[in-house]
Structures are given as structure tokens and as C-alpha cells.
Scaffold this motif. Structure first.
Motif, PDB file in Angstrom:
ATOM      1  N   ARG A   1       0.837  -1.197   0.000  1.00 51.08           N
ATOM      2  CA  ARG A   1       0.000   0.000   0.000  1.00 51.08           C
ATOM      3  C   ARG A   1       0.878   1.257   0.000  1.00 51.08           C
ATOM      4  O   ARG A   1       2.069   1.171   0.300  1.00 51.08           O
TER       5      ARG A   1
ATOM      6  N   VAL B   1      10.694  10.083  -2.843  1.00 46.42           N
ATOM      7  CA  VAL B   1      10.354   9.581  -1.510  1.00 46.42           C
ATOM      8  C   VAL B   1       9.735  10.727  -0.741  1.00 46.42           C
ATOM      9  O   VAL B   1      10.262  11.823  -0.729  1.00 46.42           O
TER      10      VAL B   1
ATOM     11  N   ASN C   1       8.337  -3.822   7.074  1.00 47.42           N
ATOM     12  CA  ASN C   1       9.199  -2.637   7.184  1.00 47.42           C
ATOM     13  C   ASN C   1       8.845  -1.815   8.436  1.00 47.42           C
ATOM     14  O   ASN C   1       7.838  -2.058   9.079  1.00 47.42           O
TER      15      ASN C   1
ATOM     16  N   ASP D   1      11.633  -0.370  13.266  1.00 51.11           N
ATOM     17  CA  ASP D   1      12.175   0.559  14.262  1.00 51.11           C
ATOM     18  C   ASP D   1      11.052   1.224  15.071  1.00 51.11           C
ATOM     19  O   ASP D   1      11.292   1.804  16.116  1.00 51.11           O
ATOM     20  N   LEU D   2       9.820   1.117  14.588  1.00 50.71           N
ATOM     21  CA  LEU D   2       8.701   1.780  15.260  1.00 50.71           C
ATOM     22  C   LEU D   2       7.984   0.881  16.273  1.00 50.71           C
ATOM     23  O   LEU D   2       7.100   1.340  16.983  1.00 50.71           O
TER      24      LEU D   2
ATOM     25  N   SER E   1      14.103  -2.530   8.433  1.00 51.69           N
ATOM     26  CA  SER E   1      13.865  -1.102   8.545  1.00 51.69           C
ATOM     27  C   SER E   1      14.644  -0.430   7.430  1.00 51.69           C
ATOM     28  O   SER E   1      15.873  -0.351   7.485  1.00 51.69           O
ATOM     29  N   ALA E   2      13.920  -0.010   6.409  1.00 53.52           N
ATOM     30  CA  ALA E   2      14.586   0.624   5.272  1.00 53.52           C
ATOM     31  C   ALA E   2      15.261   1.912   5.725  1.00 53.52           C
ATOM     32  O   ALA E   2      16.356   2.246   5.278  1.00 53.52           O
ATOM     33  N   LEU E   3      14.598   2.601   6.636  1.00 53.11           N
ATOM     34  CA  LEU E   3      15.123   3.886   7.105  1.00 53.11           C
ATOM     35  C   LEU E   3      16.457   3.711   7.829  1.00 53.11           C
ATOM     36  O   LEU E   3      17.364   4.518   7.680  1.00 53.11           O
TER      37      LEU E   3
HETATM   38  P1  GDP Z   1       6.116   4.340  -0.665  1.00 52.63           P
HETATM   39  O1  GDP Z   1       4.887   5.170  -0.860  1.00 52.63           O
HETATM   40  O2  GDP Z   1       5.752   2.930  -0.306  1.00 52.63           O
HETATM   41  O3  GDP Z   1       7.068   4.415  -1.807  1.00 52.63           O
HETATM   42  O4  GDP Z   1       6.842   4.926   0.642  1.00 52.63           O
HETATM   43  P2  GDP Z   1       8.112   5.904   0.769  1.00 52.63           P
HETATM   44  O5  GDP Z   1       9.362   5.164   0.470  1.00 52.63           O
HETATM   45  O6  GDP Z   1       7.842   7.147   0.021  1.00 52.63           O
HETATM   46  O7  GDP Z   1       8.114   6.150   2.363  1.00 52.63           O
HETATM   47  C1  GDP Z   1       7.012   6.709   3.025  1.00 52.63           C
HETATM   48  C2  GDP Z   1       7.433   7.251   4.377  1.00 52.63           C
HETATM   49  O8  GDP Z   1       7.826   6.202   5.271  1.00 52.63           O
HETATM   50  C3  GDP Z   1       8.616   8.212   4.296  1.00 52.63           C
HETATM   51  O9  GDP Z   1       8.393   9.262   5.201  1.00 52.63           O
HETATM   52  C4  GDP Z   1       9.791   7.343   4.754  1.00 52.63           C
HETATM   53  O10 GDP Z   1      10.837   8.093   5.316  1.00 52.63           O
HETATM   54  C5  GDP Z   1       9.123   6.466   5.801  1.00 52.63           C
HETATM   55  N1  GDP Z   1       9.840   5.200   6.007  1.00 52.63           N
HETATM   56  C6  GDP Z   1      10.293   4.352   5.047  1.00 52.63           C
HETATM   57  N2  GDP Z   1      10.924   3.295   5.623  1.00 52.63           N
HETATM   58  C7  GDP Z   1      10.872   3.469   6.964  1.00 52.63           C
HETATM   59  C8  GDP Z   1      11.366   2.725   8.099  1.00 52.63           C
HETATM   60  O11 GDP Z   1      11.996   1.677   8.010  1.00 52.63           O
HETATM   61  N3  GDP Z   1      11.091   3.248   9.333  1.00 52.63           N
HETATM   62  C9  GDP Z   1      10.396   4.413   9.498  1.00 52.63           C
HETATM   63  N4  GDP Z   1      10.197   4.832  10.748  1.00 52.63           N
HETATM   64  N5  GDP Z   1       9.951   5.151   8.457  1.00 52.63           N
HETATM   65  C10 GDP Z   1      10.177   4.685   7.206  1.00 52.63           C
END
Ligand code: GDP
Ligand code: MG
Length: 306
Positions: free
Chosen positions: A23, A43, A131, A134-135, A161-163
Motif C-alpha cells: 500500500r 520519496v 518494514n 524501528d517503530l 527497517s529501510a530507514l
Molecule cells: P512508498 O509510498 O511505499 O514508496 O513509501 P516511501 O518510500 O515514500 O516512504 C514513506 C514514508 O515512510 C517516508 O516518510 C519514509 O521516510 C518512511 N519510512 C520508510 N521506511 C521506513 C522505516 O523503516 N522506518 C520508518 N520509521 N519510516 C520509514
């Protein structure tokens, strides 16, 4: 030749297409960008910034993964745009040798169930990546993993955790092993097959999403109107002219800002990022124009690259 060398020489090469689906806002773009170590797609903290099937290529020892980044599958369908986003994700799953379903650390919802039932029909191998771990805490995560294990026979369920770049190798290693054997599709130094024009549009789209608040970005379509390399009129710089289409006259002011401040800031930042991408100087123009109900016009959507 040592044993290790010998093994490398005879081990088959693995190459295939991987679709990352999920989603909006689960972190698909973040994950993809990290895996290919290159900022390919927009992003942002708001959903639906990715509106193209971005191709990211990761070449490593003995493997090449061709990632199909997909727009998030929206909750509801209605608008022409929503419909397109959903069908693009479906196309990518069909095109893929292997699918990664990316989710947040919470129990499966409607979108996840819908995707799983489609994957069942497609009969593709699927990895589940949870994913944003970390939360949450471990005790919160475990029941979610169990719920997903009951939902579908995933090849593997990998918390990441991609972040924080956490768990990515744990995802990548088994994934590469499951790719079909075959020669690489792209040369080693290619990270995308998308032209510079497309990447330029992605930079501007990402900036629009990160700059403007609330619903404004959803009303904006980015069209690269001119992309002329080494233009004589502009001292040998590339001339790039971009139209930001909004849905209503009243939205133009929001984008432009008082005295043009906001648009100027977007333009300055965009030019920097585009020059870094192209590695040459750029003359960039941004225009804001209104086209009521552009998202319902299929011909327009196609023209601006949806
Ligand atoms: P997409 O719509 O699925 O492509 O999602 P995005 O890559 O644009 O990410 C959406 C939001 O989730 C952004 O604000 C990211 O920084 C955040 N985000 C992505 N991965 C992580 C993660 O591993 N941990 C946290 N806390 N936030 C993440
Ligand atoms: Mg995205």
C-alpha cells in the motif's frame, strides 16, 4: 586457482525481475533507493508520490536484480488516476519473476488481503518484508508475523527497517538465490533504463511533495515540456522547461507563493539536484498552469507520463 575461485567460476548467474508491492507509504521507494544505492524515485512522507514503474538495477557478485518499483495500491478506486495506479502494480506483479510484498508492522488489512489473493492467482514466489520495525517492539511484531504466516505461504518473512538500513541483507540473500538462472539483462554500471527526462520529472515531483502541505501535491501533475541538451540560446546549458499542472486557478497561488517565493525555492533546489544528476549545468524554468479535472482525462495522463 583456489577452491573459492573455482566455485565462483562455476556458480550459475542469477538474474530476474522483482516487484516490490504494497500500500502507499509503506516505504517501497525508500527500500528500493537503498538497495540500488541511488536516488531513483521520489520519496516523501505522503502516499502516492511514485507514479511510474521505476526500474532499479542491483548488480552484485553472481547476480543482477532488476527491481520494478510500483505505485502503491490505493485503498479505494474511483478516479482515473487511482485506477491506473492499481493496474500498474498488477502489471508489475505479472512481469516479475519474484514479488516482495512490503507491509508495515501491523495486522494485514484490506489492501494486503487483496494483494495476497492476486498473488495466489499469479502463482509467483513471494517474500514478505515487514518494514518500519524501528517503530515497534519485538512483542508487538511477533503476532503480526504469525498473522501473515497464516495468510499465505510466503517463502520467507523478513523484518526490516529501510530507514535504518536494518535487515536488508537478510532480505537480499535468499531473494537472489530464488531468482532464475540466466545472464544479466543490463551492463554492470546501469542503475536505471529510464531516460534523464524521466528522472528529472521524478526529482521535481518529489520536491513538490516535500514542499507543499496537505492536499496541494495531489493536485499537481508534472510535465517536462522541453528538454534540450546544450542549448545555444542558454549559453550551452541544457534547457529544461517544466509545467506544474494544477486542477484549479485558485491553486496556482499556493504553488507560487507570495512574490513567487515558494516556486523560486523549489526551482533552485530542483536545479541543484538535476545538475547533480546530469553532471552538467542546466537552465530550468518552472511554469504553473491550471487544467481543471486533469486527473479524469486519460489522454492528458498519458501525455504527462502516467
Ligand atoms: P512508498 O509510498 O511505499 O514508496 O513509501 P516511501 O518510500 O515514500 O516512504 C514513506 C514514508 O515512510 C517516508 O516518510 C519514509 O521516510 C518512511 N519510512 C520508510 N521506511 C521506513 C522505516 O523503516 N522506518 C520508518 N520509521 N519510516 C520509514
Ligand atoms: Mg513510492
Amino acid at each position: 586457482m583456489t577452491d573459492a575461485n573455482l566455485e565462483e567460476a562455476v556458480a550459475p548467474f542469477h538474474c530476474g525481475r522483482v516487484a516490490i508491492v504494497g500500500r502507499p507509504n509503506v516505504g517501497k521507494s525508500t527500500l528500493l533507493n537503498l538497495l540500488v544505492k541511488f536516488k531513483l524515485s521520489a520519496v516523501s512522507p505522503r502516499p502516492q508520490t511514485t507514479r511510474h514503474k521505476v526500474l532499479g538495477i542491483l548488480t552484485g557478485p553472481g547476480y543482477q536484480v532488476v527491481f520494478l518499483d510500483t505505485p502503491g495500491v490505493p485503498q479505494r478506486t474511483g478516479h482515473e488516476l487511482d485506477r491506473l495506479l492499481g493496474s500498474r502494480a498488477r502489471e508489475a506483479m505479472q512481469e516479475a519473476d519474484l514479488v516482495v510484498l512490503l507491509v508495515e508492522p501491523r495486522f494485514p488489512g484490506g489492501v494486503e488481503r487483496r494483494l495476497v489473493s492476486e498473488l495466489r492467482q499469479l502463482d509467483r514466489p513471494v517474500f514478505l518484508a515487514i518494514n518500519k520495525i524501528d517503530l515497534v517492539s519485538k512483542p508487538e511484531l511477533l503476532p503480526v508475523m504469525e498473522a501473515y504466516a497464516r495468510l499465505y505461504p510466503f517463502l520467507d518473512i523478513v523484518p526490516v527497517s529501510a530507514l535504518k538500513s536494518d535487515g536488508l541483507d537478510v532480505l537480499l540473500d535468499p531473494l537472489v538465490q530464488r531468482l532464475p538462472e540466466g545472464p544479466p539483462m543490463f551492463s554492470e554500471d546501469e542503475v536505471t533504463d529510464r531516460p534523464e527526462r524521466f528522472l528529472t520529472g521524478e526529482i521535481i515531483r518529489g520536491l513538490v511533495f516535500n514542499t507543499y502541505r496537505e492536499e496541494v501535491p495531489y493536485c499537481v501533475a508534472v510535465e517536462i515540456d522541453t528538454f534540450r541538451e546544450a542549448s545555444a540560446e542558454h549559453g550551452g546549458k541544457d534547457h529544461i522547461s517544466v509545467v506544474l499542472w494544477v486542477e484549479k486557478e485558485s491553486q496556482k497561488g499556493l504553488l507560487i507563493g507570495r512574490g513567487g517565493e515558494r516556486l523560486k525555492a523549489v526551482g533552485a533546489q530542483a536545479r541543484q539536484e538535476i545538475e547533480a544528476l546530469l553532471e552538467r549545468p542546466v537552465f530550468l524554468e518552472l511554469w504553473v498552469k491550471a487544467y481543471p479535472n486533469w486527473r479524469k482525462d486519460a489522454a492528458f495522463l498519458q501525455r504527462v507520463g502516467y
